[in-house]
Design a protein around this motif. Structure first.
Motif, PDB file in Angstrom:
ATOM      1  N   TYR A 269       1.001  -1.102  -0.012  1.00  0.00           N
ATOM      2  CA  TYR A 269      -0.084  -0.006   0.049  1.00  0.00           C
ATOM      3  C   TYR A 269       0.871   1.321  -0.116  1.00  0.00           C
ATOM      4  N   ASP A 297      -2.674  -1.013  -5.385  1.00  0.00           N
ATOM      5  CA  ASP A 297      -3.446  -0.614  -4.204  1.00  0.00           C
ATOM      6  C   ASP A 297      -4.118   0.686  -4.372  1.00  0.00           C
ATOM      7  N   ILE A 298      -4.752   1.497  -3.641  1.00  0.00           N
ATOM      8  CA  ILE A 298      -5.756   2.681  -4.050  1.00  0.00           C
ATOM      9  C   ILE A 298      -4.968   3.735  -4.835  1.00  0.00           C
ATOM     10  N   MET A 408     -12.751  -2.665   1.744  1.00  0.00           N
ATOM     11  CA  MET A 408     -13.588  -1.832   2.185  1.00  0.00           C
ATOM     12  C   MET A 408     -15.156  -2.266   2.057  1.00  0.00           C
ATOM     13  N   ARG A 468     -12.324  -8.750   1.470  1.00  0.00           N
ATOM     14  CA  ARG A 468     -11.884  -8.643   2.823  1.00  0.00           C
ATOM     15  C   ARG A 468     -13.199  -8.917   3.753  1.00  0.00           C
ATOM     16  N   TRP A 481      -8.594 -12.718   2.629  1.00  0.00           N
ATOM     17  CA  TRP A 481      -7.214 -12.334   3.602  1.00  0.00           C
ATOM     18  C   TRP A 481      -7.770 -11.793   4.683  1.00  0.00           C
ATOM     19  N   ASP A 484      -6.272  -6.253   7.991  1.00  0.00           N
ATOM     20  CA  ASP A 484      -5.172  -5.188   8.699  1.00  0.00           C
ATOM     21  C   ASP A 484      -4.441  -5.795  10.012  1.00  0.00           C
ATOM     22  N   PHE A 517       0.887  -6.276   8.158  1.00  0.00           N
ATOM     23  CA  PHE A 517       0.367  -5.119   7.544  1.00  0.00           C
ATOM     24  C   PHE A 517       0.806  -3.688   7.953  1.00  0.00           C
ATOM     25  N   HIS A 542       2.021  -8.383   2.016  1.00  0.00           N
ATOM     26  CA  HIS A 542       1.252  -7.092   1.919  1.00  0.00           C
ATOM     27  C   HIS A 542       1.778  -6.114   3.165  1.00  0.00           C
TER      28      HIS A 542
END
Ligand code: MIG
Length: 788
Positions: A269, A297-298, A408, A468, A481, A484, A517, A542
């Motif tokens: 990330y 990622d984002i 999310m 998630r 997965w 966090d 994470f 990750h």
């Protein structure tokens, strides 16, 4: 904040937690039956008893109406026609199928389910079914001293959940994932209970917030929900594997994963530019570290708008994706549900115009803050919206993308409640309900939309989805997965029971963020974690923004070399793992298993959380503490061979095992075998041979099915697969390896099998399908080649 200080335990804070007692369903007044069900009219409500199969009983209580048999989307199988009989005496009704008897006491209504040998499976005495004015529903069940509890999806803590209480409410929990942190992202209101080696399961199919309490009382446990019907299934086992088969019979099983998705995945990330992505990819290749997947990622998006790329940092995504694919690496981008409220953004425009976003009853659209700022949320409970969302994925597939990462999707919203307002409405395929009722389904339905969309767009190729959030049945669409976690040894330890319980809960394809994470990892932790990751079903490294970089080479050569060895080991084990994924696909039985699943009569396995099995014959006992190089390993019955040294350990006892940093303790059961392959840089490279490692025993027989197919299409659903039954029979005089009759038309790239027989005694001969083979002998091992 006050709740983070001692103020939290101020004596004035804690009023007596007296609970209003639940109203009992009361005495049975009469029963009505039709072809499929019995409905008991009770003093205070109604209870329906019905069957999905002779070994799966369903009980539904509704205080105000005759129960509806409508299920949540978790349930996909139509009930079979079950032959059943009803008897009645003064005290009770007895409903019998070929597999069970349900004793239904009349005054008050109580259920006791027994198997045909008279063992009680689940029972109620003092308390049974109840409800409250505010809509809560509850079920109490007897608990005996020896009862154990497993499953409950994704929960912190140890393996056996006795003494715990868990809530189901999909939640985005960044910190801190302590043993007391509950709930997390997934809600799987299901568990398996073990009593004297016999197992049964209960699935409470209710998507409201629910709670399972195996803690407060000593002689009974309970499960309850804030609303809806009390709708639950009892799976009667009797073995733990039977229970998983029964539970996944109604909630579905995982499709076969594309082979590339069971290779090594690298994420961060975030990798923030094309150049960075290419550099990471090249480094893996230069360093001979196998890899199949890199994540975006984002930061890849244009201001976090889903279905876009940031043109500055990623000017030529299609070329980047193609170049990486040529090098054996697939790119998987993150896709969140929140759609940026921006009238100039086509996805938002379409969503509004075509009425795809969640709204309040009064008609106003719901918006909440997430990464893109104020955002709208697609209503995935509606078929039309799922289709729309699925079709939008053509944007990604046109660029060459074959896998998607859903994050999310609890849904997480940046506000006090961490999610959508509970009074927002969902269309729910024609049966509108509030978010309070359907919250736990949001991730599952987003998964369905994405999986089906990708499947459609890829025209026959398998896709990969990582999610998630989810609910029971999530295994049909996605791999999970565990969110966090942090770079703590404790989180490495916790990952094992979490994934094993996910496996018991139908989710065979799961794994933690390897290395952790949040927080900074270090070379030793990353090394030990990668050793574990090499054997968790999902294997991804990750880490978060502003934490230490944790690609395999970040901590110097010493660690890099060991990490490389274990990622390579993963690639050697892919055929074995793939055969096990086939088993999960066909029976639900997970790849990664607690020892209890294989040895339900061995009490020593009941709370064993720091060892696990891969399939039915491989025991992994990782080191999960800093600077520790010895650990106690419990071996169940049989004799076990150290995969690296060949040393043998007898079972039903604990041995002290030495393992320097470069060693993951792996043991194979004598008398069995594993199917491996040479190391490859990527699953896209051709597999040249199949390697069988057989561990000779002096008695007994081991039978299993080797499976293979093209690993990337759905043609296995036809005849394009290879099923090869393999039997190892050992006596003190000889070991026979028998290849049974091949099924299916798939022609693998390897045409021969390299067979290594280990742990041979001096005079033990080897036969292949009954014919003597010589081969090259070195020490206690013999190698020969066989035609497939
Ligand atoms: O709250 O996309 O669990 O894996 O890197 C942060 C950024 C949102 C949470 C995920 C994590 C991911 C991160 N996301």
């Amino acid at each position: 904040m006050l709740e983070d200080t001692s103020f939290a335990i101020h004596p004035g804070n804690n009023p007596n937690l007296s609970e209003t007692p639940y109203q009992d369903i009361g005495n049975i007044k009469h029963v009505e039956k039709d072809e499929e069900r019995y409905t008991f009219y009770c003093e205070n409500g109604y209870v329906t008893v019905t069957f999905n199969r002779a070994d799966i009983i369903r009980i539904v209580m509704n205080p105000t109406d005759v129960p509806s048999l409508k299920s949540t989307p978790a349930v996909i199988t139509q009930p079979e026609t079950v032959h059943k009989e009803l008897r009645e005496d003064n005290e009770a009704y007895v409903i019998s199928t070929s597999h069970l008897d349900a004793y239904i006491q009349k005054a008050p209504f109580r259920v006791r389910i027994q198997d045909k040998e008279g063992h009680t499976i689940a029972s109620e005495q003092e308390k049974g079914l109840g409800f409250q004015e505010n809509g809560e529903v509850i079920c109490y069940k007897d608990m005996q001293e020896q009862d154990r509890f497993y499953g409950f999806g994704e929960k912190t803590g140890f393996l056996d959940k006795r003494g715990e209480s868990y809530t189901m409410w999909n939640s985005d929990v960044f910190a801190p994932h302590n043993p007391e942190t509950d709930p997390l992202y997934q809600s799987i209101p299901y568990f398996m209970s073990l009593r004297d080696g016999r197992a049964h399961g209960i699935f409470f199919d209710n998507s409201y917030k629910s709670t399972f309490d195996m803690k407060t009382e000593t002689d009974h446990y309970s499960f309850r929900a804030e609303g809806g019907q009390l709708d639950y299934y009892v799976f009667i086992g009797p073995s733990p594997k039977d229970v998983i088969e029964q539970y996944t019979h109604i909630t579905g099983r995982m499709p076969l994963p594309p082979k590339w998705s069971i290779g090594y995945h690298q994420s961060r990330y975030s990798y923030q530019s094309e150049q960075e992505v290419r550099e990471v990819a090249n480094t893996f290749i230069e360093k001979d570290i196998p890899i199949d997947v890199l994540y975006l990622d984002i930061h890849y998006m244009n201001e976090y708008r889903v279905f876009t790329f940031d043109k500055d940092q990623f000017p030529t995504p299609e070329k980047m994706i193609q170049d990486l694919k040529n090098a054996g690496i697939r790119v998987v981008p993150i896709v969140d549900p929140g759609v940026k409220k921006d009238p100039e953004y086509s996805i938002y425009q379409e969503g509004v115009r075509e009425d795809h976003f969640c709204k309040y009853l009064e008609g106003d659209m719901y918006t909440g803050d997430v990464w893109p700022g104020e955002s709208a949320f697609p209503d995935f409970t509606d078929e039309r919206t799922r289709k729309w969302w699925g079709e939008k994925h053509q944007y990604y597939t046109d660029l060459g993308i074959e896998g998607i990462w859903n994050d999310m999707n609890e849904p997480a919203v940046f506000n006090e409640t961490k999610t959508m307002d509970t009074n927002v409405m969902h269309k729910n395929d024609g049966d509108p309900q509030t978010h309070r009722a359907l919250h736990n389904l949001y991730g599952l339905m987003m998964g369905e939309a994405t999986y089906e969309g990708m499947k459609e767009q890829l025209g026959g190729k398998r896709s990969f989805l990582l999610t998630r959030a989810g609910y029971a049945g999530v295994q049909r669409y996605a791999s999970v997965w565990t969110g966090d976690n942090r770079s703590f040894w404790e989180h490495l330890q916790m990952a094992l029971p979490m994934c094993m319980n996910l496996g018991i809960s139908g989710v065979a394809f799961s794994g933690p963020d390897v290395g952790g994470f949040a927080h900074d990892t270090n070379g030793e932790l990353l090394t030990r974690w990668t050793q574990v990751g090499a054997f968790t079903p999902y294997f991804r490294n990750h880490s978060a923004l502003d934490t230490a970089r944790q690609e395999p080479w970040q901590f110097g050569e010493k660690y890099e070399a060991i990490i490389r060895d274990y990622i390579q080991l993963r690639y050697q084990w892919l055929p074995q793992l793939y055969s096990l994924f086939r088993e999960a696909h066909e029976t639900g039985v997970p790849v990664m298993r607690p020892l209890m699943l294989e040895y339900p009569h061995d009490e020593k396995t009941y709370q064993l959380y720091d060892e696990f099995m891969i399939g039915d014959n491989t025991l992994i006992a990782p080191i999960m503490h800093p600077e520790v190089t010895d650990r106690a390993v419990y071996f169940p019955e049989g004799t076990w061979v150290d995969y690296f040294t060949g040393e043998e350990y007898s079972g039903k006892q604990t041995h002290l095992i030495h393992a320097e940093l470069d060693k993951l303790p792996i043991f194979i059961k004598k008398g069995s075998f594993v199917a491996l392959s040479p190391v490859r840089q990527s699953t896209m490279n051709k597999q040249d041979s199949l390697i069988l490692h057989v561990y000779a025993n002096d008695e007994g027989e081991y039978k299993t099915m080797f499976y293979d197919d093209d690993g990337e299409t759905y043609q296995y659903e036809g005849e394009e697969s290879l099923k090869l039954p393999i039997t190892i029979s050992s006596t003190s005089a000889e070991v026979n390896i028998a290849f049974g009759e091949k099924q299916g038309r798939f022609n693998p790239s390897y045409q021969h099998v390299d067979v290594y027989v280990h742990s041979l005694q001096d005079n033990q001969a080897i036969t292949l399908n009954g014919e003597k083979v010589t081969g090259e002998r070195s020490g206690q091992s013999v190698h020969f080649q066989a035609k497939l």
